[in-house]
Design an enzyme around this catalytic site. Sequence first.
Site, PDB file in Angstrom:
ATOM      1  N   VAL A   1       0.849  -1.192   0.000  1.00 53.41           N
ATOM      2  CA  VAL A   1       0.000   0.000   0.000  1.00 53.41           C
ATOM      3  C   VAL A   1       0.885   1.241   0.000  1.00 53.41           C
ATOM      4  O   VAL A   1       1.845   1.336   0.767  1.00 53.41           O
ATOM      5  CB  VAL A   1      -0.939   0.017   1.222  1.00 53.41           C
ATOM      6  CG1 VAL A   1      -1.711   1.339   1.294  1.00 53.41           C
ATOM      7  CG2 VAL A   1      -1.912  -1.156   1.178  1.00 53.41           C
TER       8      VAL A   1
ATOM      9  N   GLY B   1       4.525   4.176   2.770  1.00 52.49           N
ATOM     10  CA  GLY B   1       4.115   2.921   2.157  1.00 52.49           C
ATOM     11  C   GLY B   1       4.292   1.798   3.156  1.00 52.49           C
ATOM     12  O   GLY B   1       4.935   1.963   4.195  1.00 52.49           O
ATOM     13  N   LYS B   2       3.726   0.648   2.861  1.00 55.49           N
ATOM     14  CA  LYS B   2       3.912  -0.522   3.714  1.00 55.49           C
ATOM     15  C   LYS B   2       3.525  -1.760   2.931  1.00 55.49           C
ATOM     16  O   LYS B   2       2.711  -1.709   2.009  1.00 55.49           O
ATOM     17  CB  LYS B   2       3.037  -0.427   4.962  1.00 55.49           C
ATOM     18  CG  LYS B   2       3.617  -1.169   6.164  1.00 55.49           C
ATOM     19  CD  LYS B   2       4.800  -0.415   6.772  1.00 55.49           C
ATOM     20  CE  LYS B   2       5.319  -1.115   8.005  1.00 55.49           C
ATOM     21  NZ  LYS B   2       6.338  -0.303   8.709  1.00 55.49           N
ATOM     22  N   GLY B   3       4.140  -2.882   3.305  1.00 54.03           N
ATOM     23  CA  GLY B   3       3.822  -4.144   2.656  1.00 54.03           C
ATOM     24  C   GLY B   3       3.726  -5.248   3.674  1.00 54.03           C
ATOM     25  O   GLY B   3       4.227  -5.128   4.800  1.00 54.03           O
TER      26      GLY B   3
ATOM     27  N   ASP C   1      10.602  -5.031   8.588  1.00 48.79           N
ATOM     28  CA  ASP C   1       9.592  -4.780   9.609  1.00 48.79           C
ATOM     29  C   ASP C   1       9.452  -6.080  10.392  1.00 48.79           C
ATOM     30  O   ASP C   1      10.349  -6.932  10.357  1.00 48.79           O
ATOM     31  CB  ASP C   1       8.274  -4.342   8.955  1.00 48.79           C
ATOM     32  CG  ASP C   1       7.331  -3.667   9.945  1.00 48.79           C
ATOM     33  OD1 ASP C   1       6.445  -4.354  10.477  1.00 48.79           O
ATOM     34  OD2 ASP C   1       7.497  -2.455  10.207  1.00 48.79           O
TER      35      ASP C   1
END
Length: 420
Positions: free
Chosen positions: A60, A105-107, A146
């Site tokens: 995202v 952003g992040k996944g 992360d």
Amino acid sequence: MAEKYNPFDNVLAAVDNAASILGYKEKEYAALKHPERELKVSIPMVMDDGNVRVFDAYRVQHSTSRGPAKGGIRFHQNVNQDEVKALAAWMSFKCAVVNVPYGGGKGGVVVQPNELSEHELHELTRKYTTAIAPIIGPEEDIPAPDVGTTPQIMAWFMDTYSSLQGHSVLNCVTGKPIGLGGILGRGDATGRGVMITVKNILNKMNKPLQGAKVAIQGMGNVGSATARFLSAEGMKVVAVSDVSCGLYKADGLNIPAILEYLSKDRKNLLKDYTEEGAKIIDNGELLETEVDVLIPAAMENMINEDNADRIKAPVIVEAANGPVTKEADEILEKMGITVVPDILANAGGVVVSYFEWVQNTQAFCWTEDQVIYQLKSMMDDAFESVWSIAKDNNVTLRTGAYLIAVKRVVEAQNGRGLYV
């Protein structure tokens, strides 16, 4: 317990609150309440036993108004789209608070990484990288480690992306091993930033650092580094926990011994660690321990309306992303408990990730002393800004941080104008 809380609701509430105080009209900040792009992919994979499993995964991008999206990749069994949306938004505001030129952003991949073999983890990483490769890159979206991911996973990620491009692209991801373009001090950066923040808040509150009692929920990369730094600073870490249990010792745990035990094997857990005088507690008990500083460093929504009124620590420093729900925030404020928000407290990781990206882009290496000095400078500046605006407006530190962050993102977005 925490599953009933949607972390993206916390983001929306914080944005609305800050925008109201700033006097923004809905049209001026409406875009911040919607991610720019949400990608969901399915990753079929042949496992070591010959069976095929299909993993759900996400990336995202919340905002790129201030620069390329930046944010980690999470390998965890509870990953879901709302969580990833919230984490991406928090990254937008975190980058804005410390004033690095990134968006958010992040996944995430829905998987229990400790149940995979090294070969399976390798294959999953490469397949995930390939699946999201069309929307990432050093000037578009730069991932990082992360929960559940490591420098080795970032190395596989970088190699896969580079193979797709036909040449090495070191700056497509941060948090890499030193020999592959990583930066000195990155592994400890988030924990070091939390330590700097703890020192800053105790100083502002005129509370002594030496001998202060701390409880840390979560002993992953961030919690472990935080425990090590705070222990070295003379604080007593009296309670720690991981997914298996918590440990409590009134006169302080032997943090170096605990860290040595956990580092020997990624499958080692606190339930199998023994120390004279230490007793096993659960994560709920840890949060309610009588300490000077409570540091949630695990997952979202750990402090919520069900347990907030039982918190005894006068200071909470959020090392995890979104560990306190909006309902709990209101309870804690009424109780007079000071909460230092995640978008300030745990920003050390993205600050040093930015340094790594700059280093890779310029093909220039920094010393660890330079990294630590610059990190402290940026964390101190951000803390002072948040403290000042919160006091000037008679609001919480969380609201103060969002006042800074929302203003910076909105000004960038509106300065660019909406594309029509």
